[in-house]
Design an enzyme around this catalytic site. Structure first.
Site, PDB file in Angstrom:
ATOM      1  N   TYR A 157       0.831  -1.206   0.000  1.00 49.42           N
ATOM      2  CA  TYR A 157       0.000   0.000   0.000  1.00 49.42           C
ATOM      3  C   TYR A 157       0.866   1.256   0.000  1.00 49.42           C
ATOM      4  O   TYR A 157       0.611   2.205  -0.749  1.00 49.42           O
ATOM      5  CB  TYR A 157      -0.908  -0.023   1.222  1.00 49.42           C
ATOM      6  N   PRO A 187      -5.552  12.786   3.673  1.00 49.39           N
ATOM      7  CA  PRO A 187      -6.489  12.922   4.788  1.00 49.39           C
ATOM      8  C   PRO A 187      -6.258  11.840   5.835  1.00 49.39           C
ATOM      9  O   PRO A 187      -5.635  10.811   5.564  1.00 49.39           O
ATOM     10  CB  PRO A 187      -7.843  12.706   4.106  1.00 49.39           C
TER      11      PRO A 187
END
Length: 255
Positions: A157, A187
């Site tokens: 990831y 975010p």
């Protein structure tokens, strides 16, 4: 809405918008007057968010798309252009995240995050490029605070999100001459599943999550991530490109 917003009449695509951060960004853009294509592989979820936008006096359409398939991405963008006339704003939010210890990462794990991360991001950017020309094209790519942290258990990831950062910088260089801005947003918003987990374990929320933040609260998908996206999509950011905006309460610091 109580009048035209800063994105009045703009046409936006938000991927992975059936839930979470994507849904929050879609809501924030719509409240500022953008017409929003809610793009997701979850057709029912996309319809639900699009209906919510329309019920709130915004404009939303649901578009089903498997972002791993460049042909479906091209068809998705063509459908949005047919419905809205153009694309002014592209938000690449969707990714199929996976976790595994580095030595246990499988070929399928790697393919999944690369196919839904940098490859899908490039597909959408490439398909939207002709429509973003004209002086106000905006691209917002989602990155992750796990990159500078080198988050354990998320090697694939982290690599995927770092690749998205590279695409962002390269496109910002190339497309700035066309007045297209390309920026990244980082975010920090807990998923619904994570929130449910911590609701039953408030002491772990403080020990695992809030301890790492400078601002000791959780981020909100619409009020925090969504409003930052509005800035990057709007006229006030016209001279901002190639940048990474962190909206994570000081959980990570990009240099």
């Amino acid at each position: 809405m109580t009048g035209p917003g800063v994105l009045h009449g703009k046409a936006a695509i938000v991927t992975g918008a059936a839930r979470g951060v994507g849904a929050g960004i879609a809501r924030a853009l719509a409240k500022e007057g953008a017409r929003v294509a809610v793009v997701d592989i979850d057709a029912a979820g996309a319809e639900r968010i699009a209906s919510e936008l329309n019920a709130a006096d915004g404009t939303g359409i649901a578009v089903h798309c498997d972002i791993r398939d460049s042909g479906q991405v091209d068809a998705c963008v063509a459908e949005v252009v047919e419905r809205f006339g153009t694309v002014d704003i592209l938000v690449n939010n969707a990714i199929d995240a996976t976790s595994a210890r580095f030595e246990d990462i499988t070929d399928d794990d790697l393919d999944r995050v690369l196919d839904t991360g940098p490859k899908a991001t490039l597909y959408f950017m490439r398909a939207c490029f002709p429509h973003l020309l004209g002086g106000s094209g905006r691209i917002i790519n989602l990155r992750s605070g796990s990159e500078p942290q080198g988050l354990s258990g998320f090697g694939a990831y982290v690599a995927s999100k770092a690749a998205v950062g590279g695409l962002t910088r390269a496109a910002a260089r190339e497309w700035g001459r066309h007045e297209i801005t390309v920026n990244s947003l980082v975010p920090f918003v807990l998923t619904d599943g994570a929130r449910s987990y911590f609701d039953d374990r408030p002491e772990e929320l403080d020990r695992i999550v809030l301890k790492s933040l400078s601002i000791k609260r959780l981020g909100d998908a619409e009020a925090d991530a969504g409003r930052a996206a509005v800035f990057l999509a709007g006229p006030d950011s016209g001279y901002v490109t190639g940048c990474t905006l962190t909206v994570d309460g000081g959980g990570s610091f990009f240099s």
